[in-house]
Design an enzyme around this catalytic site. Structure first.
Site, PDB file in Angstrom:
ATOM      1  N   ARG A 155      -6.606   3.440  -5.512  1.00 47.84           N
ATOM      2  CA  ARG A 155      -5.919   2.660  -4.485  1.00 47.84           C
ATOM      3  C   ARG A 155      -4.426   2.757  -4.699  1.00 47.84           C
ATOM      4  O   ARG A 155      -3.971   2.977  -5.819  1.00 47.84           O
ATOM      5  CB  ARG A 155      -6.321   1.191  -4.626  1.00 47.84           C
ATOM      6  CG  ARG A 155      -7.780   0.979  -4.395  1.00 47.84           C
ATOM      7  CD  ARG A 155      -8.193  -0.403  -4.874  1.00 47.84           C
ATOM      8  NE  ARG A 155      -9.561  -0.644  -4.422  1.00 47.84           N
ATOM      9  CZ  ARG A 155     -10.039  -1.827  -4.075  1.00 47.84           C
ATOM     10  NH1 ARG A 155      -9.251  -2.898  -4.145  1.00 47.84           N
ATOM     11  NH2 ARG A 155     -11.274  -1.966  -3.668  1.00 47.84           N
ATOM     12  N   ASP A 208      -1.100   0.148  -3.712  1.00 45.70           N
ATOM     13  CA  ASP A 208      -0.856  -1.206  -3.211  1.00 45.70           C
ATOM     14  C   ASP A 208      -0.064  -1.185  -1.904  1.00 45.70           C
ATOM     15  O   ASP A 208       0.512  -0.175  -1.535  1.00 45.70           O
ATOM     16  CB  ASP A 208      -0.077  -2.012  -4.257  1.00 45.70           C
ATOM     17  CG  ASP A 208      -0.931  -2.290  -5.493  1.00 45.70           C
ATOM     18  OD1 ASP A 208      -2.103  -2.660  -5.328  1.00 45.70           O
ATOM     19  OD2 ASP A 208      -0.408  -2.121  -6.617  1.00 45.70           O
ATOM     20  N   ARG A 230       4.905  -0.039 -11.828  1.00 42.95           N
ATOM     21  CA  ARG A 230       5.963  -0.948 -11.394  1.00 42.95           C
ATOM     22  C   ARG A 230       6.422  -1.869 -12.536  1.00 42.95           C
ATOM     23  O   ARG A 230       7.602  -2.240 -12.600  1.00 42.95           O
ATOM     24  CB  ARG A 230       5.496  -1.762 -10.181  1.00 42.95           C
ATOM     25  CG  ARG A 230       5.338  -0.867  -8.942  1.00 42.95           C
ATOM     26  CD  ARG A 230       4.520  -1.526  -7.852  1.00 42.95           C
ATOM     27  NE  ARG A 230       5.086  -2.792  -7.450  1.00 42.95           N
ATOM     28  CZ  ARG A 230       4.450  -3.672  -6.651  1.00 42.95           C
ATOM     29  NH1 ARG A 230       3.237  -3.363  -6.175  1.00 42.95           N
ATOM     30  NH2 ARG A 230       5.022  -4.796  -6.333  1.00 42.95           N
TER      31      ARG A 230
END
Lengths: 251, 251
Positions: B50, B52, B197
């Site tokens: 995935r 985000d 991140r």
């Protein structure tokens, strides 16, 4: 009242154009809202001209008047803290009373960017027109040359335009390859509605061989239907606005 | 059933992430909708992982199975005609039965881009984090080095992550200047939620002197609260996904 000149860049994707419209997100509307907050009273902003919905600016110029307020050089900092990320203040300075963002313009320059790679770069899609068909760039350059100088541009503006005088002077129409991109750069003393986008659409139609008509013939006819397509707004960017006595206003 | 591998790029700005969610615009959802139209029946898409909300991909890899349908090399053309401009199909090919977009991954590479110019480029705002404060890049490079290899990355993932095994191996964490941009490129055998991140936020906090802690100490503590900020999603881009026996999958 001190007059402040402000240079801003914007990503036009999420705006309904420059001009204030009730209930819609526009450049002028957002700018006036943030300037009103800084001054605690309404501030009217005057732009060098409107840009249509979806059109971008590297360096649009606006002015406003204010009686009290921060020194001119503080506006960039104050506005950057407050504006959304898709409007960036670049430069602010105090200008003489007789300066007007629109009426003092000497030259405006627009850049239109076409993306020609077969597989488009997804990160350019908001800022370019993806048109990968083969184009005769030399033919486009020759046609561009015929647009230079003073002409009645009725054939190259929206047929709904109400301006009476459609005579404008183009100082440059350059068709330049930049890797897989093609830039069409137009400089002139003024532009009619959709003028750059119709110039670009017409040059592309000529380059692709969809249109087989001389630019001189199109200009002389003063008939929008003889020119080519209107290129999409997203490829267009107001690049630079120059004023008398001032060569370059933006970095 | 023939299995098709598809490489896509996307601008994540207007998506609620990769994974299908009822009523929300997601990459998987849009892709499945367009593939269903091509095949006249539902098609399930499996991604390499995935991404985000707001995260981009230069080259995400997905696979799907289909019994009848166009030859593999026609999907790029068919999908390009049909998909919105913020998802671009790049490559499609038939792959062996045992290929799985997620389980066959050998290496994933992400690029995070920080914009450091005092005046941000408005046309990069969707794809970068504007952080103009002065940073000690050498200190960031030294700290990046300490992240290499196999570690338990509990301190560098969302505290809500339910995955049991938080051990991952990083092959590269490069901090590279590119004009006024700073790229942080991370390659590894897998990534936890928010891992890149939080790595970026921690390196920036160290570079700016907001955080004064050794990477080894943060890793050893297995405590998210010891690491730095979570950098904003918009600067992150899934750059490349590599599979066994396949060095480079995308142009």
């Amino acid at each position: 009242m001190p007059k402040i000149k402000l240079v801003i860049g914007y990503d036009g994707t999420d705006f309904h154009g420059f001009a204030r419209q009730p209930g819609l997100r526009t450049i002028q509307g957002v700018l006036e809202e943030h300037l009103a907050r800084i001054h605690n009273h309404p501030v009217e902003v005057f732009g060098s001209g409107r840009t249509d919905a979806g059109v971008h600016a590297r360096a649009q110029v606006v002015h406003f008047e204010r009686d009290v307020g921060p020194p001119a050089d503080k506006y960039v900092y104050l506005l950057r803290r407050s504006l959304p990320r898709d409007i960036v203040p670049i430069l602010a300075e105090e200008v003489p009373d007789d300066f007007h963002a629109r009426f003092s313009v000497r030259t405006k320059t627009y850049r239109y960017t076409i993306q020609r790679a077969a597989i488009p770069d997804v990160f350019s899609h908001r800022y370019t027109w993806h048109e990968p068909l083969s184009m005769n760039v030399q033919r486009m350059q020759e046609a561009a040359y015929d647009l230079l100088g003073e002409h009645d541009f009725t054939s190259f503006c929206a047929s709904t335009t109400h301006v009476e005088d459609k005579v404008r002077t183009l100082f440059a129409v350059d068709v330049a390859q930049r890797g897989t991109y093609l830039d069409i750069i137009c400089s002139g003393n003024g532009f009619l509605q959709y003028m750059v986008r119709i110039i670009v659409g017409t040059l592309v139609d000529l380059g692709e061989g969809r249109l087989d008509r001389q630019i001189r013939q199109i200009l002389a006819a003063r008939d929008r239907s003889l020119a080519g397509r209107t290129a999409p707004a997203r490829g267009l960017c107001l690049w630079q606005v120059d004023y008398e006595g001032n060569e370059v206003h933006n970095g």
